[in-house]
Design a protein around this motif. Sequence first.
Motif, PDB file in Angstrom:
ATOM      1  N   TYR A  83       0.833  -1.211   0.000  1.00 52.32           N
ATOM      2  CA  TYR A  83       0.000   0.000   0.000  1.00 52.32           C
ATOM      3  C   TYR A  83       0.867   1.260   0.000  1.00 52.32           C
ATOM      4  O   TYR A  83       0.601   2.206  -0.751  1.00 52.32           O
ATOM      5  N   PHE A  84       1.882   1.287   0.846  1.00 48.19           N
ATOM      6  CA  PHE A  84       2.736   2.476   0.900  1.00 48.19           C
ATOM      7  C   PHE A  84       3.508   2.679  -0.398  1.00 48.19           C
ATOM      8  O   PHE A  84       3.783   3.813  -0.802  1.00 48.19           O
ATOM      9  N   ARG A  87       0.993   4.179  -2.615  1.00 49.50           N
ATOM     10  CA  ARG A  87       0.744   5.538  -2.136  1.00 49.50           C
ATOM     11  C   ARG A  87       1.840   6.504  -2.612  1.00 49.50           C
ATOM     12  O   ARG A  87       1.557   7.644  -2.991  1.00 49.50           O
ATOM     13  N   ARG A  88       3.073   6.015  -2.616  1.00 48.03           N
ATOM     14  CA  ARG A  88       4.188   6.853  -3.038  1.00 48.03           C
ATOM     15  C   ARG A  88       4.134   7.135  -4.525  1.00 48.03           C
ATOM     16  O   ARG A  88       4.498   8.227  -4.975  1.00 48.03           O
ATOM     17  N   ALA A  92      -2.807  10.118  -3.215  1.00 48.57           N
ATOM     18  CA  ALA A  92      -4.088   9.868  -2.546  1.00 48.57           C
ATOM     19  C   ALA A  92      -5.002   8.959  -3.347  1.00 48.57           C
ATOM     20  O   ALA A  92      -5.975   8.412  -2.813  1.00 48.57           O
ATOM     21  N   ALA A  94      -4.295   6.113  -4.501  1.00 47.48           N
ATOM     22  CA  ALA A  94      -3.971   4.705  -4.240  1.00 47.48           C
ATOM     23  C   ALA A  94      -5.070   4.048  -3.412  1.00 47.48           C
ATOM     24  O   ALA A  94      -5.518   4.590  -2.399  1.00 47.48           O
TER      25      ALA A  94
END
Length: 370
Positions: A83-84, A87-88, A92, A94
């Motif tokens: 997820y991170f 996200r990167r 937002a 993601a």
Amino acid sequence: MEMEMEPMEVSHQQVVKEEDVKMSKYLKTILLLINCAMLGIGNCGGPLVLKAYFWHGGKRVWFSSWLETGGWPIIIFPLVASYFYRRRSKGAAAKLFFIKPFLFIASAVVGILTGLDDYLYAYGVDRLPASTSSLIIATQLAFTAVFAFFLVRQKFTAYSVNSVFLLTLAAAVLAFHTSGDRPANESNKQYLMGFFMTLGAAALYGFVLPLVELTYKKAKQAITYTLVMEMQLVISIFATLFCTIGMIVNKDFEAIPKEARAYDIGEFKYYVVVVFSAITWQFFFLGAIGVIFYGSSLLSAVIIAGLMPITEILAVFFFQESFKVEKGMSLTLSLWGFASYFYGEYKASKKRNQSPKPENPQQHLPSSHV
């Protein structure tokens, strides 16, 4: 002119969409091998650690079956990392998770079946020598082959049919000497109960593997490995809930502290065995579902059955189990069947590589599953 251009536009959009989930053949092979390794570690280590629990004084069958999927929180770590990473790269936009209602419900059903299978298997491991239960579990390949044929239209070659036959025969050899390695403190009835419960576990999991593959095929969304891990998380949670109900009814939660204090090798080592059992089985289930994703349910079953000789040898070494003639015959047949399957896969792969490639790659888009 507009009528001619419209299909080209759709085709281009389809190519773009497919390329978003496409991986290189090399990367796919690497990931398949990683999942095969995880399955191998879990397949060989799981039964041995579970047997160690019973060997040194453990008696709670529901608790031991709970351990087979109770390590599900481990899956959260790679999911959070995934997820991170999204996200990167996407900010937002993601998604927190990908699983949709259909896959959630299907995974919940598979989870309940897995929980039942865990209990059947744990009961058998308690009653049978580890080497014997591993040989019986090899019959799972025959059940998987049958269910895969009906559920996912699995295609068979002469080599895969030969492999299924040999690996099934390897386990059937034990049926002629079902009580030859019966523990001294166990009745024939208890031994036979263990035998048939283990056989039931093999049949049920032989159904679960192609059922997971069918779920992939019926999903109306792109199947990625992140989604596969989400499915495995749901499967493990529902399997654990199923076994938790059994533990509550059987009052296992009250008995665990007493069992730990009376454990043959000490209370601390009791909890070490318990933790390692939960971790090792997560390797098995994640590896199994990953091999189905990158390969097929039949390949997953072949690996489970084919690695049986390693479990056989380790069980004889660690638990001083007898290794009689019928087990030697079973071991030989298993190795032969394992070799037959992979030789057939090698020939098929060689034939595919020699066949001419299509001129228009848009007509043969890669699958997001296999």
